[in-house]
Scaffold this motif. Structure first.
Motif, PDB file in Angstrom:
ATOM      1  N   PHE A   4       0.824  -1.205   0.000  1.00 15.12           N
ATOM      2  CA  PHE A   4       0.000   0.000   0.000  1.00 15.12           C
ATOM      3  C   PHE A   4       0.859   1.257   0.000  1.00 15.12           C
ATOM      4  O   PHE A   4       0.646   2.170  -0.792  1.00 15.12           O
ATOM      5  N   SER A   5       1.858   1.315   0.866  1.00 15.77           N
ATOM      6  CA  SER A   5       2.732   2.498   0.931  1.00 15.77           C
ATOM      7  C   SER A   5       3.527   2.684  -0.355  1.00 15.77           C
ATOM      8  O   SER A   5       3.695   3.805  -0.836  1.00 15.77           O
ATOM      9  N   ARG A   6       4.016   1.586  -0.917  1.00 11.93           N
ATOM     10  CA  ARG A   6       4.804   1.677  -2.157  1.00 11.93           C
ATOM     11  C   ARG A   6       3.985   2.190  -3.324  1.00 11.93           C
ATOM     12  O   ARG A   6       4.517   2.843  -4.214  1.00 11.93           O
ATOM     13  N   THR A   7       2.692   1.893  -3.355  1.00 12.24           N
ATOM     14  CA  THR A   7       1.864   2.330  -4.477  1.00 12.24           C
ATOM     15  C   THR A   7       1.111   3.622  -4.182  1.00 12.24           C
ATOM     16  O   THR A   7       0.788   4.367  -5.104  1.00 12.24           O
ATOM     17  N   PHE A   8       0.820   3.893  -2.911  1.00 16.92           N
ATOM     18  CA  PHE A   8       0.067   5.094  -2.550  1.00 16.92           C
ATOM     19  C   PHE A   8       0.887   6.362  -2.765  1.00 16.92           C
ATOM     20  O   PHE A   8       0.390   7.332  -3.344  1.00 16.92           O
ATOM     21  N   LEU A   9       2.114   6.368  -2.313  1.00 15.97           N
ATOM     22  CA  LEU A   9       2.930   7.581  -2.402  1.00 15.97           C
ATOM     23  C   LEU A   9       3.195   8.026  -3.841  1.00 15.97           C
ATOM     24  O   LEU A   9       3.030   9.205  -4.157  1.00 15.97           O
ATOM     25  N   ALA A  11       1.286   7.385  -6.444  1.00 12.64           N
ATOM     26  CA  ALA A  11      -0.011   7.804  -6.988  1.00 12.64           C
ATOM     27  C   ALA A  11      -0.399   9.187  -6.461  1.00 12.64           C
ATOM     28  O   ALA A  11      -0.967  10.000  -7.192  1.00 12.64           O
ATOM     29  N   ALA A  12      -0.092   9.460  -5.206  1.00 11.32           N
ATOM     30  CA  ALA A  12      -0.398  10.773  -4.627  1.00 11.32           C
ATOM     31  C   ALA A  12       0.457  11.866  -5.261  1.00 11.32           C
ATOM     32  O   ALA A  12      -0.032  12.965  -5.537  1.00 11.32           O
ATOM     33  N   SER A  13       1.723  11.581  -5.496  1.00 13.16           N
ATOM     34  CA  SER A  13       2.574  12.594  -6.129  1.00 13.16           C
ATOM     35  C   SER A  13       2.185  12.813  -7.588  1.00 13.16           C
ATOM     36  O   SER A  13       2.243  13.927  -8.094  1.00 13.16           O
ATOM     37  N   GLU A  14       1.760  11.746  -8.267  1.00 17.10           N
ATOM     38  CA  GLU A  14       1.293  11.879  -9.660  1.00 17.10           C
ATOM     39  C   GLU A  14       0.034  12.742  -9.729  1.00 17.10           C
ATOM     40  O   GLU A  14      -0.176  13.468 -10.695  1.00 17.10           O
ATOM     41  N   ALA A  15      -0.803  12.672  -8.690  1.00 15.61           N
ATOM     42  CA  ALA A  15      -2.024  13.485  -8.653  1.00 15.61           C
ATOM     43  C   ALA A  15      -1.734  14.927  -8.270  1.00 15.61           C
ATOM     44  O   ALA A  15      -2.628  15.773  -8.317  1.00 15.61           O
ATOM     45  N   GLY A  16      -0.494  15.217  -7.854  1.00 14.73           N
ATOM     46  CA  GLY A  16      -0.136  16.576  -7.483  1.00 14.73           C
ATOM     47  C   GLY A  16      -0.610  16.971  -6.097  1.00 14.73           C
ATOM     48  O   GLY A  16      -0.811  18.151  -5.821  1.00 14.73           O
ATOM     49  N   LEU A  17      -0.777  16.000  -5.217  1.00 15.67           N
ATOM     50  CA  LEU A  17      -1.227  16.286  -3.856  1.00 15.67           C
ATOM     51  C   LEU A  17      -0.057  16.754  -3.003  1.00 15.67           C
ATOM     52  O   LEU A  17       1.054  16.231  -3.108  1.00 15.67           O
ATOM     53  N   ALA A  18      -0.315  17.725  -2.151  1.00 21.97           N
ATOM     54  CA  ALA A  18       0.709  18.243  -1.254  1.00 21.97           C
ATOM     55  C   ALA A  18       1.060  17.192  -0.200  1.00 21.97           C
ATOM     56  O   ALA A  18       0.224  16.379   0.192  1.00 21.97           O
ATOM     57  N   VAL A  19       2.277  17.239   0.280  1.00 24.03           N
ATOM     58  CA  VAL A  19       2.735  16.283   1.285  1.00 24.03           C
ATOM     59  C   VAL A  19       1.899  16.402   2.557  1.00 24.03           C
ATOM     60  O   VAL A  19       1.567  15.399   3.193  1.00 24.03           O
ATOM     61  N   GLN A  20       1.514  17.621   2.927  1.00 23.97           N
ATOM     62  CA  GLN A  20       0.691  17.826   4.125  1.00 23.97           C
ATOM     63  C   GLN A  20      -0.664  17.136   3.985  1.00 23.97           C
ATOM     64  O   GLN A  20      -1.168  16.544   4.936  1.00 23.97           O
ATOM     65  N   THR A  21      -1.250  17.216   2.810  1.00 21.85           N
ATOM     66  CA  THR A  21      -2.542  16.573   2.566  1.00 21.85           C
ATOM     67  C   THR A  21      -2.414  15.057   2.662  1.00 21.85           C
ATOM     68  O   THR A  21      -3.231  14.400   3.310  1.00 21.85           O
ATOM     69  N   VAL A  22      -1.399  14.523   2.042  1.00 14.15           N
ATOM     70  CA  VAL A  22      -1.175  13.079   2.073  1.00 14.15           C
ATOM     71  C   VAL A  22      -0.939  12.611   3.500  1.00 14.15           C
ATOM     72  O   VAL A  22      -1.513  11.610   3.942  1.00 14.15           O
ATOM     73  N   THR A  23      -0.107  13.319   4.244  1.00 15.03           N
ATOM     74  CA  THR A  23       0.201  12.957   5.626  1.00 15.03           C
ATOM     75  C   THR A  23      -1.042  13.015   6.497  1.00 15.03           C
ATOM     76  O   THR A  23      -1.237  12.168   7.365  1.00 15.03           O
ATOM     77  N   ILE A  40      -4.627   2.121  -6.991  1.00 15.25           N
ATOM     78  CA  ILE A  40      -4.825   2.391  -8.410  1.00 15.25           C
ATOM     79  C   ILE A  40      -4.870   3.901  -8.646  1.00 15.25           C
ATOM     80  O   ILE A  40      -4.254   4.406  -9.576  1.00 15.25           O
ATOM     81  N   LEU A  41      -5.574   4.618  -7.775  1.00 19.57           N
ATOM     82  CA  LEU A  41      -5.814   6.050  -7.988  1.00 19.57           C
ATOM     83  C   LEU A  41      -5.977   6.772  -6.662  1.00 19.57           C
ATOM     84  O   LEU A  41      -6.654   6.271  -5.764  1.00 19.57           O
ATOM     85  N   VAL A  42      -5.370   7.930  -6.554  1.00 17.54           N
ATOM     86  CA  VAL A  42      -5.603   8.864  -5.449  1.00 17.54           C
ATOM     87  C   VAL A  42      -5.811  10.220  -6.087  1.00 17.54           C
ATOM     88  O   VAL A  42      -5.005  10.660  -6.901  1.00 17.54           O
ATOM     89  N   GLY A  54     -16.943  20.919   1.272  1.00 10.70           N
ATOM     90  CA  GLY A  54     -15.540  20.756   1.636  1.00 10.70           C
ATOM     91  C   GLY A  54     -14.807  19.944   0.588  1.00 10.70           C
ATOM     92  O   GLY A  54     -15.339  19.632  -0.470  1.00 10.70           O
ATOM     93  N   GLU A  55     -13.550  19.611   0.901  1.00 15.28           N
ATOM     94  CA  GLU A  55     -12.729  18.839  -0.020  1.00 15.28           C
ATOM     95  C   GLU A  55     -12.864  17.362   0.251  1.00 15.28           C
ATOM     96  O   GLU A  55     -12.969  16.932   1.399  1.00 15.28           O
ATOM     97  N   TYR A  56     -12.818  16.581  -0.809  1.00 13.97           N
ATOM     98  CA  TYR A  56     -12.864  15.137  -0.701  1.00 13.97           C
ATOM     99  C   TYR A  56     -11.602  14.572  -1.342  1.00 13.97           C
ATOM    100  O   TYR A  56     -11.087  15.127  -2.311  1.00 13.97           O
ATOM    101  N   LEU A  57     -11.123  13.484  -0.773  1.00 14.75           N
ATOM    102  CA  LEU A  57      -9.985  12.779  -1.334  1.00 14.75           C
ATOM    103  C   LEU A  57     -10.421  11.340  -1.585  1.00 14.75           C
ATOM    104  O   LEU A  57     -10.907  10.665  -0.677  1.00 14.75           O
ATOM    105  N   LEU A  58     -10.271  10.893  -2.832  1.00 13.81           N
ATOM    106  CA  LEU A  58     -10.733   9.580  -3.249  1.00 13.81           C
ATOM    107  C   LEU A  58      -9.539   8.647  -3.404  1.00 13.81           C
ATOM    108  O   LEU A  58      -8.545   9.007  -4.036  1.00 13.81           O
TER     109      LEU A  58
END
Length: 170
Positions: A4-9, A11-23, A40-42, A54-58
């Protein structure tokens, strides 16, 4: 590092999510998704019927769909949707390259229809997202009988009593 960690990080950077949001969202996702489930997708998303909620994260994995919500004023996190993909029915999505968005809709096991609007930066990303959703939902189609949980008022085939029919003698 687990799957999960190997694929989540990435995918999150590819989506352009800030590190604070991911954390911030990671502990909620960790509670919902197993360590062996690949991401698969974040992505960020919105609800078309409630634009000011508000904001949603999928998060979409091979087994689960998890959506978290962050409130606008107090920035509190809450779990909006956590479901196994097999429990979703009537999953549809409509890519719109003109608006750089994809609308994803699915009916959860409790009967509530959930709709999410995912915005992309480029029209090419709309088609990449379409391919990801196609891989997650269409290539893993199940027959309607597999999704059937129970039917009310109908006895299972093995529990039905045998009917006695006398033989006709001539």
């Amino acid at each position: 590092m687990d799957v999960f960690s190997r694929t989540f990080l990435p995918a999150a950077s590819e989506a352009g999510l800030a590190v604070q949001t991911v954390t911030r969202h990671m502990p909620v996702f960790r509670r919902c998704v197993g360590s062996g489930d690949a991401t698969i997708l974040v992505t960020r998303c919105a609800r078309p019927e409630r634009p000011m909620a508000g904001e949603y994260l999928l998060l979409l994995t091979h087994r689960r769909l998890v959506v978290t919500q962050q409130t606008r004023v107090l920035h509190r996190l809450r779990l909006h949707l956590n479901t196994d993909l097999r429990e979703l029915s009537n999953v549809t999505w409509s890519p719109d390259p003109r608006l750089h968005s994809v609308e994803l809709a699915a009916t959860a096991i409790d009967g509530i229809r959930e709709r999410f609007l995912i915005r992309t930066r480029h029209p090419k990303q709309v088609w990449q997202l379409d391919a990801l959703l196609n891989h997650a939902f269409r290539t893993r189609l199940r027959t309607p009988r597999e999704r059937l949980v129970a039917t009310i008022g109908e006895a299972p085939p093995v529990a039905r009593p045998a009917t006695f029919r006398p033989a006709v003698v001539r």
